[in-house]
Design a protein around this motif. Structure first.
Motif, PDB file in Angstrom:
ATOM      1  N   LEU A   1       0.698  -1.083   0.055  1.00  0.00           N
ATOM      2  CA  LEU A   1      -0.199  -0.028   0.124  1.00  0.00           C
ATOM      3  C   LEU A   1       0.873   1.220  -0.177  1.00  0.00           C
ATOM      4  O   LEU A   1       1.899   1.212   0.700  1.00  0.00           O
ATOM      5  CB  LEU A   1      -0.835  -0.086   1.272  1.00  0.00           C
ATOM      6  CG  LEU A   1      -2.026  -0.845   1.170  1.00  0.00           C
ATOM      7  CD1 LEU A   1      -2.957  -0.569   2.626  1.00  0.00           C
ATOM      8  CD2 LEU A   1      -2.746  -0.601   0.091  1.00  0.00           C
ATOM      9  N   THR A   2       0.521   2.263  -0.689  1.00  0.00           N
ATOM     10  CA  THR A   2       1.207   3.435  -0.704  1.00  0.00           C
ATOM     11  C   THR A   2       0.323   4.698  -0.240  1.00  0.00           C
ATOM     12  O   THR A   2       0.756   5.676   0.390  1.00  0.00           O
ATOM     13  CB  THR A   2       1.630   3.956  -1.986  1.00  0.00           C
ATOM     14  OG1 THR A   2       2.248   5.131  -2.088  1.00  0.00           O
ATOM     15  CG2 THR A   2       0.606   4.179  -3.284  1.00  0.00           C
ATOM     16  N   ALA A   3      -1.121   4.412  -0.118  1.00  0.00           N
ATOM     17  CA  ALA A   3      -2.100   5.461   0.314  1.00  0.00           C
ATOM     18  C   ALA A   3      -3.504   4.727   0.242  1.00  0.00           C
ATOM     19  O   ALA A   3      -3.782   3.796  -0.100  1.00  0.00           O
ATOM     20  CB  ALA A   3      -2.114   6.506  -0.593  1.00  0.00           C
ATOM     21  N   VAL A   4      -4.328   5.472   1.090  1.00  0.00           N
ATOM     22  CA  VAL A   4      -5.871   5.067   1.097  1.00  0.00           C
ATOM     23  C   VAL A   4      -6.504   6.292   1.228  1.00  0.00           C
ATOM     24  O   VAL A   4      -6.043   7.353   1.697  1.00  0.00           O
ATOM     25  CB  VAL A   4      -6.070   4.161   2.402  1.00  0.00           C
ATOM     26  CG1 VAL A   4      -5.292   2.981   2.522  1.00  0.00           C
ATOM     27  CG2 VAL A   4      -5.649   5.201   3.627  1.00  0.00           C
ATOM     28  N   PHE A   5      -7.866   5.964   0.749  1.00  0.00           N
ATOM     29  CA  PHE A   5      -8.864   7.337   0.872  1.00  0.00           C
ATOM     30  C   PHE A   5     -10.134   6.557   1.180  1.00  0.00           C
ATOM     31  O   PHE A   5     -10.487   5.482   0.640  1.00  0.00           O
ATOM     32  CB  PHE A   5      -8.638   8.145  -0.330  1.00  0.00           C
ATOM     33  CG  PHE A   5      -9.325   7.523  -1.447  1.00  0.00           C
ATOM     34  CD1 PHE A   5     -10.573   8.062  -2.008  1.00  0.00           C
ATOM     35  CD2 PHE A   5      -8.640   6.854  -2.270  1.00  0.00           C
ATOM     36  CE1 PHE A   5     -11.168   7.430  -3.078  1.00  0.00           C
ATOM     37  CE2 PHE A   5      -8.940   6.262  -3.548  1.00  0.00           C
ATOM     38  CZ  PHE A   5     -10.219   6.721  -3.896  1.00  0.00           C
TER      39      PHE A   5
ATOM     40  N   ILE B   1      -4.503   2.490  -2.607  1.00  0.00           N
ATOM     41  CA  ILE B   1      -3.809   2.883  -3.676  1.00  0.00           C
ATOM     42  C   ILE B   1      -2.509   1.852  -3.540  1.00  0.00           C
ATOM     43  O   ILE B   1      -1.755   1.837  -2.658  1.00  0.00           O
ATOM     44  CB  ILE B   1      -3.382   4.123  -3.719  1.00  0.00           C
ATOM     45  CG1 ILE B   1      -4.836   5.043  -3.927  1.00  0.00           C
ATOM     46  CG2 ILE B   1      -2.544   4.597  -5.113  1.00  0.00           C
ATOM     47  CD1 ILE B   1      -4.593   6.539  -4.114  1.00  0.00           C
ATOM     48  N   LEU B   2      -2.340   0.966  -4.541  1.00  0.00           N
ATOM     49  CA  LEU B   2      -1.316   0.130  -4.351  1.00  0.00           C
ATOM     50  C   LEU B   2       0.131   0.718  -4.830  1.00  0.00           C
ATOM     51  O   LEU B   2       0.118   1.646  -5.655  1.00  0.00           O
ATOM     52  CB  LEU B   2      -1.419  -1.292  -5.353  1.00  0.00           C
ATOM     53  CG  LEU B   2      -2.708  -1.916  -4.914  1.00  0.00           C
ATOM     54  CD1 LEU B   2      -2.902  -3.071  -6.204  1.00  0.00           C
ATOM     55  CD2 LEU B   2      -2.496  -2.895  -3.662  1.00  0.00           C
ATOM     56  N   ASP B   3       1.199   0.115  -4.320  1.00  0.00           N
ATOM     57  CA  ASP B   3       2.584   0.940  -4.555  1.00  0.00           C
ATOM     58  C   ASP B   3       2.987  -0.014  -5.584  1.00  0.00           C
ATOM     59  O   ASP B   3       3.564  -1.093  -5.362  1.00  0.00           O
ATOM     60  CB  ASP B   3       3.434   0.512  -3.312  1.00  0.00           C
ATOM     61  CG  ASP B   3       4.879   1.257  -3.304  1.00  0.00           C
ATOM     62  OD1 ASP B   3       4.982   1.676  -4.730  1.00  0.00           O
ATOM     63  OD2 ASP B   3       5.334   1.495  -2.450  1.00  0.00           O
TER      64      ASP B   3
END
Length: 300
Positions: A122-126, A135-137
């Motif tokens: 994972l690189t981010a979430v919302f 949001i995948l890395d």
């Protein structure tokens, strides 16, 4: 959307109801999965090749690549390919379903909780409709599949440059841990000191905090090398804020991204960046830093 801290995400699904997102600017097209040509391979997550518009493109089962259940061969034709460009490479991600394009702000995109640890993709979430979108890395996924060398060629930086490099300090900004590590290893192999930040907001807080304490930020760092797409604050916004602050507005800023396309060069100029760098090639990265060292020494 340049300089407005905005982005568009293509939402898609894998083997569960969990939704994922990928930046639209990384996506070339979405299509029903055609018949794939099998190839000898070292990793089972590469399912074969697809012939699309005159190109032969490797197809990666994204579910299997992140440790989930692989899509059975008999079900592949019911799935979709997201054809994307990352780090100068065109490839297609095999996914179960494609949802829609979602427009949002980077300040609505948050880093993943620290409690989940660093061993994830994972690189981010919302939050969307009361549920988290991940949001995948992709850079980490690709680095695990296709490890990249970080050594800098002697032709790029000779002994004279390496002897001088320890005098200089570079700030690198990227939300991808693998990208930060790649850049840090390459620059430290030159002898340059490196400070890293996970996103634009963290970098801005660092720079502003130093300036508030009376530190000459422009002299403290040789340059800032920042990713463009990051949660909380993107690289465009970071650059614009640096340019608006009289205490650091002359800082040398280079934006880099895994996004392909000629639009990047003109876009970075619009926000006042000094240059653009496509991810990731250790010699290209080192060349940018070496050239900046030469500029500084010539001006002294």
């Amino acid at each position: 959307m340049v300089g407005q801290n905005r982005l568009e995400l293509l939402l898609f699904g894998l083997e569960t109801s969990q939704r994922y997102g990928i930046n639209v600017f990384k996506v070339r097209e979405v299509l029903q999965c055609p018949e794939l040509t099998e190839v000898p391979r070292l990793t089972t997550s590469v399912k074969g090749m697809a012939h699309i518009r005159g190109e032969t493109i490797p197809v990666l089962d994204l579910s299997e690549a992140i440790g989930r259940r692989a899509i059975p061969a008999e079900e592949q034709r019911k799935c979709f390919l997201i054809v994307a460009e990352y780090n100068r490479r065109t490839l297609a991600f095999l996914v179960r379903k494609v949802d829609r394009i979602f427009n949002t702000q980077w300040d609505q995109i948050m880093p993943p909780p620290a409690e989940i640890g660093s061993e994830n993709y994972l690189t981010a979430v919302f939050e969307l409709d009361g549920k988290l979108v991940e949001i995948l890395d992709v850079e980490q996924i690709l680095a695990d599949l296709y490890p990249m060398a970080t050594d800098v060629s002697e032709e790029v930086a000779d002994k004279t440059v390496r002897a001088q490099a320890h005098e200089y300090h570079v700030l690198i900004v990227d939300d991808s841990a693998v990208a930060r590590n790649q850049m840090q290893r390459s620059l430290e192999s030159l002898g340059v000191k490196v400070t890293s930040a996970n996103n634009g907001k963290q970098a801005w807080d660092l720079l502003r905090g130093m300036a508030d304490k009376g530190v000459d930020v422009e002299k403290s760092f040789l340059m800032v090398i920042s990713d463009i797409e990051m949660p909380e604050m993107d690289g465009y916004t970071l650059t614009a804020m640096i340019r608006e602050d009289t205490r650091m507005q002359r800082m040398h800023v280079v934006l880099h991204t895994s996004l392909s396309g000629g639009f990047n060069v003109s876009m970075v100029k619009k926000v006042g960046a000094d240059g653009f760098l496509a991810k990731f090639n250790p010699n290209d990265l080192a060349s940018v830093v070496v050239n900046r060292i030469s500029q500084v020494r010539e001006s002294q």
